[in-house]
Motif scaffolding. Structure first.
Motif, mmCIF file in Angstrom:
data_model
loop_
_atom_site.group_PDB
_atom_site.id
_atom_site.type_symbol
_atom_site.label_atom_id
_atom_site.label_comp_id
_atom_site.label_asym_id
_atom_site.label_seq_id
_atom_site.Cartn_x
_atom_site.Cartn_y
_atom_site.Cartn_z
ATOM 1 N N ALA A 1 0.521 -1.254 -0.050
ATOM 2 C CA ALA A 1 -0.022 -0.046 0.127
ATOM 3 C C ALA A 1 0.914 1.101 0.032
ATOM 4 C CB ALA A 1 -1.033 -0.021 1.286
ATOM 5 N N ASP A 2 0.318 2.283 -0.684
ATOM 6 C CA ASP A 2 0.952 3.537 -0.521
ATOM 7 C C ASP A 2 1.366 4.109 0.521
ATOM 8 O OD1 ASP A 2 0.951 3.775 -3.494
ATOM 9 O OD2 ASP A 2 -0.654 5.123 -3.465
ATOM 10 N N GLY A 3 2.633 4.672 0.889
ATOM 11 C CA GLY A 3 2.907 5.070 2.192
ATOM 12 C C GLY A 3 3.642 4.115 3.211
ATOM 13 N N ILE B 1 18.466 -12.978 8.501
ATOM 14 C CA ILE B 1 17.919 -12.012 7.383
ATOM 15 C C ILE B 1 16.495 -11.541 7.987
ATOM 16 C CG2 ILE B 1 17.488 -11.434 4.961
ATOM 17 C CD1 ILE B 1 20.370 -12.250 5.324
ATOM 18 N N CYS B 2 16.276 -10.259 8.171
ATOM 19 C CA CYS B 2 14.966 -9.556 8.838
ATOM 20 C C CYS B 2 14.313 -8.525 7.718
ATOM 21 C CB CYS B 2 15.293 -9.057 9.981
ATOM 22 S SG CYS B 2 16.099 -10.030 11.168
ATOM 23 N N TYR B 3 13.193 -8.805 7.563
ATOM 24 C CA TYR B 3 12.380 -7.939 6.790
ATOM 25 C C TYR B 3 11.233 -7.090 8.041
ATOM 26 C CZ TYR B 3 14.614 -8.911 2.527
ATOM 27 O OH TYR B 3 15.322 -9.086 1.546
ATOM 28 N N GLY B 4 11.214 -5.827 7.714
ATOM 29 C CA GLY B 4 10.200 -5.126 8.424
ATOM 30 C C GLY B 4 9.216 -4.193 7.426
ATOM 31 N N LEU B 5 7.911 -4.353 7.645
ATOM 32 C CA LEU B 5 7.073 -3.324 7.004
ATOM 33 C C LEU B 5 6.882 -2.214 8.026
ATOM 34 C CD1 LEU B 5 5.296 -3.020 4.352
ATOM 35 C CD2 LEU B 5 3.279 -3.986 5.854
ATOM 36 N N TYR B 6 7.067 -0.981 7.487
ATOM 37 C CA TYR B 6 6.976 0.271 8.322
ATOM 38 C C TYR B 6 5.917 1.109 7.709
ATOM 39 C CZ TYR B 6 11.163 0.049 11.554
ATOM 40 O OH TYR B 6 11.656 -0.199 12.537
ATOM 41 N N ASP B 7 5.145 1.791 8.445
ATOM 42 C CA ASP B 7 4.398 3.089 8.284
ATOM 43 C C ASP B 7 5.011 4.179 8.833
ATOM 44 O OD1 ASP B 7 2.325 4.657 7.656
ATOM 45 O OD2 ASP B 7 0.848 3.796 8.671
ATOM 46 N N GLY B 8 5.820 4.786 8.210
ATOM 47 C CA GLY B 8 6.330 5.826 8.772
ATOM 48 C C GLY B 8 7.385 5.378 9.643
ATOM 49 N N CYS C 1 -2.228 -8.528 10.158
ATOM 50 C CA CYS C 1 -3.299 -9.495 9.261
ATOM 51 C C CYS C 1 -2.509 -10.269 8.361
ATOM 52 C CB CYS C 1 -3.813 -7.938 8.756
ATOM 53 S SG CYS C 1 -2.778 -7.068 7.737
ATOM 54 N N ASP C 2 -3.260 -10.932 7.839
ATOM 55 C CA ASP C 2 -2.473 -11.717 6.631
ATOM 56 C C ASP C 2 -1.602 -11.143 5.647
ATOM 57 O OD1 ASP C 2 -4.211 -13.456 8.301
ATOM 58 O OD2 ASP C 2 -4.580 -14.920 6.478
ATOM 59 N N ALA C 3 -2.451 -9.934 5.204
ATOM 60 C CA ALA C 3 -1.853 -9.221 3.944
ATOM 61 C C ALA C 3 -0.347 -8.686 4.377
ATOM 62 C CB ALA C 3 -2.694 -8.049 3.705
ATOM 63 N N ASP C 4 -0.190 -8.392 5.493
ATOM 64 C CA ASP C 4 1.048 -7.796 6.182
ATOM 65 C C ASP C 4 2.154 -9.084 6.349
ATOM 66 O OD1 ASP C 4 -0.007 -5.295 6.099
ATOM 67 O OD2 ASP C 4 -0.041 -4.769 8.264
ATOM 68 N N ALA C 5 1.752 -10.203 6.937
ATOM 69 C CA ALA C 5 2.458 -11.413 7.197
ATOM 70 C C ALA C 5 2.999 -11.955 5.684
ATOM 71 C CB ALA C 5 1.892 -12.366 7.692
ATOM 72 N N ILE C 6 2.183 -11.690 4.765
ATOM 73 C CA ILE C 6 2.787 -12.108 3.267
ATOM 74 C C ILE C 6 3.547 -11.028 2.810
ATOM 75 C CG2 ILE C 6 1.768 -12.365 0.849
ATOM 76 C CD1 ILE C 6 -0.846 -13.321 1.931
ATOM 77 N N VAL C 7 3.441 -9.842 3.141
ATOM 78 C CA VAL C 7 4.487 -8.911 2.527
ATOM 79 C C VAL C 7 5.815 -9.016 3.108
ATOM 80 C CG1 VAL C 7 5.176 -6.416 2.624
ATOM 81 C CG2 VAL C 7 2.791 -6.932 2.084
ATOM 82 N N VAL C 8 6.000 -9.496 4.632
ATOM 83 C CA VAL C 8 7.266 -9.409 5.326
ATOM 84 C C VAL C 8 7.873 -11.002 4.839
ATOM 85 C CG1 VAL C 8 6.727 -7.861 6.772
ATOM 86 C CG2 VAL C 8 6.390 -10.050 7.436
ATOM 87 N N THR C 9 6.998 -12.045 4.531
ATOM 88 C CA THR C 9 7.465 -13.211 4.139
ATOM 89 C C THR C 9 8.173 -13.463 2.833
ATOM 90 O OG1 THR C 9 5.972 -14.000 5.901
ATOM 91 C CG2 THR C 9 7.010 -15.782 4.734
ATOM 92 N N ARG C 10 7.381 -12.991 1.828
ATOM 93 C CA ARG C 10 7.398 -13.100 0.500
ATOM 94 C C ARG C 10 9.082 -12.818 0.026
ATOM 95 N NH1 ARG C 10 6.227 -12.063 -4.877
ATOM 96 N NH2 ARG C 10 4.161 -12.656 -4.537
ATOM 97 N N PRO C 11 9.954 -11.788 0.572
ATOM 98 C CA PRO C 11 11.241 -11.872 0.210
ATOM 99 C C PRO C 11 11.949 -13.088 0.560
ATOM 100 C CG PRO C 11 10.577 -10.003 1.515
ATOM 101 C CD PRO C 11 9.300 -10.744 1.479
ATOM 102 N N HIS C 12 11.748 -13.531 1.579
ATOM 103 C CA HIS C 12 12.449 -14.884 2.139
ATOM 104 C C HIS C 12 12.254 -16.164 1.028
ATOM 105 C CE1 HIS C 12 13.439 -12.939 5.858
ATOM 106 N NE2 HIS C 12 12.190 -12.695 6.129
#
Ligand SMILES: CC(C)(COP(=O)(O)OP(=O)(O)OC[C@H]1O[C@@H](n2cnc3c(N)ncnc32)[C@H](O)[C@@H]1OP(=O)(O)O)[C@@H](O)C(=O)NCCC(=O)NCCS
Length: 299
Positions: A151-153, A191-198, A223-234
């Motif tokens: 999502a934007d932002g 290796i760690c990924y994070g999804l940031y809003d600001g 939520c599932d959508a955010d879990a997918i976003v941070v898991t996908r790159p692995h």
């Protein structure tokens, strides 16, 4: 030490004694876990010893016959794991004896563990109550299915040591206790990924070498959508190689995503607790929850 627990145990023709798990050879521990079909490598045992305590049972000539460990998270909570009795000595009371030792060491703490089928009756007899099923998903990763754009932002990026406080703040309500020491140790080897809003962390995931390949976990999101976003790159980084995720949900978008990425349910274990206070945080629409475990022993 609790003096009511016997210092030695007669098993078959042997007399067994306990020793600190920190004092034995990693190769012996690895041989024990291989004997029950577990994939732990010596570095996986070392990781467990770095963050936990435990005992082994030794026979008269110093061979390891059984093990158990516990992992403190603050001073009121602990997780349990690595309970193994060598097949030739099973059903002689070794696991019960080691459990008594380890429970005496953590008296006063709330305890959570993930039980195999074989161990369930033992844990029930110590007052543990079953909760959710954990789905051990693994396999050769394939390219993950297409998913919606971020999502934007929002920003998806690699995490490093500077992100640790944000990770702890997100993780603590989800895990049910602060696991600072574990998260620092995991971050060092992952290796760690994070999804940031600001500057607000919404979700994170870690991936490290473990067993037959790599494990993705912990995974924490709201939520599932955010879990997918941070898991996908692995998954993208490991297409064609062995990946594992210990999932807390069998259905839903995230579970489907994991299955479609080549990891199917290989086995299940059951989360068990001594009290409600030892439970994982549950979703109430917006709170972060644990989607994937760091490991079955660490939680
Ligand atoms: C689970 C395990 C540790 C039990 O070790 P053990 O030394 O044989 O256990 P004990 O002899 O102390 O028995 C403890 C209780 O568990 C029960 N039990 C032992 N093995 C069992 C099995 N395969 N199925 C069902 N119950 C079992 C025993 O009957 C006993 O109950 P009781 O005292 O009411 O008779 C051993 O089977 C093992 O290493 N399994 C593979 C690894 C594993 O699953 N570890 C548990 C991780 S959570």
């Amino acid at each position: 030490m609790n003096t009511k627990i016997p210092q030695t145990l007669h098993v078959d023709a042997f007399e067994m004694r306990t020793a600190d798990i920190a004092d034995v050879e990693l190769s012996q521990l690895q041989a024990l876990s291989i004997s029950v079909g577990w994939p732990h490598r010596a570095p996986d045992w070392q990781h467990a010893r770095d963050v936990g305590h435990g005992f082994v049972a030794l026979d008269e000539i110093g061979r390891i016959s059984a093990s158990t460990m516990w992992f403190p998270h603050g001073d009121q909570f602990a997780t349990f794991g690595m309970l193994i009795t060598a097949p030739r000595l099973q059903a002689n009371g070794a696991a019960r004896w080691l459990m008594e030792r380890v429970l005496a060491d953590c008296s006063g703490r709330h305890i959570r563990l993930n039980s195999t089928r074989e161990a369930r009756r033992l844990y029930v007899s110590f007052g543990f109550r079953p909760q959710r099923t954990i789905f051990q998903c693994q396999g050769e990763a394939v390219a993950p299915p297409a998913t919606a754009a971020i999502a934007d932002g929002l920003t998806l990026r690699r995490l490093d040591r500077a992100d640790i406080e944000a990770v702890i703040a997100l993780d603590t309500p989800a895990f049910g206790a602060e696991r600072r020491v574990h998260l620092i140790r995991l971050l060092e080897s992952s290796i760690c990924y994070g999804l940031y809003d600001g500057d607000r962390l919404l979700a994170y995931s870690m991936r490290r070498r473990f067993g037959r390949g790599h494990v993705i976990g912990p995974i924490v999101a709201s939520c599932d959508a955010d879990a997918i976003v941070v898991t996908r790159p692995h998954i993208v980084a490991h297409v064609g190689s062995f990946l594992r995720i210990d999932l807390r949900f069998e259905t839903g978008d995230f579970a489907n995503f994991v299955q479609q990425s080549g990891m199917s349910v290989y086995d299940t274990v059951k989360t068990m607790v001594t009290s409600e206070a030892a439970s994982y945080g549950e979703s109430d629409g917006g709170r972060p929850i644990v989607y994937g475990l760091a490991s079955q022993s660490f939680g």
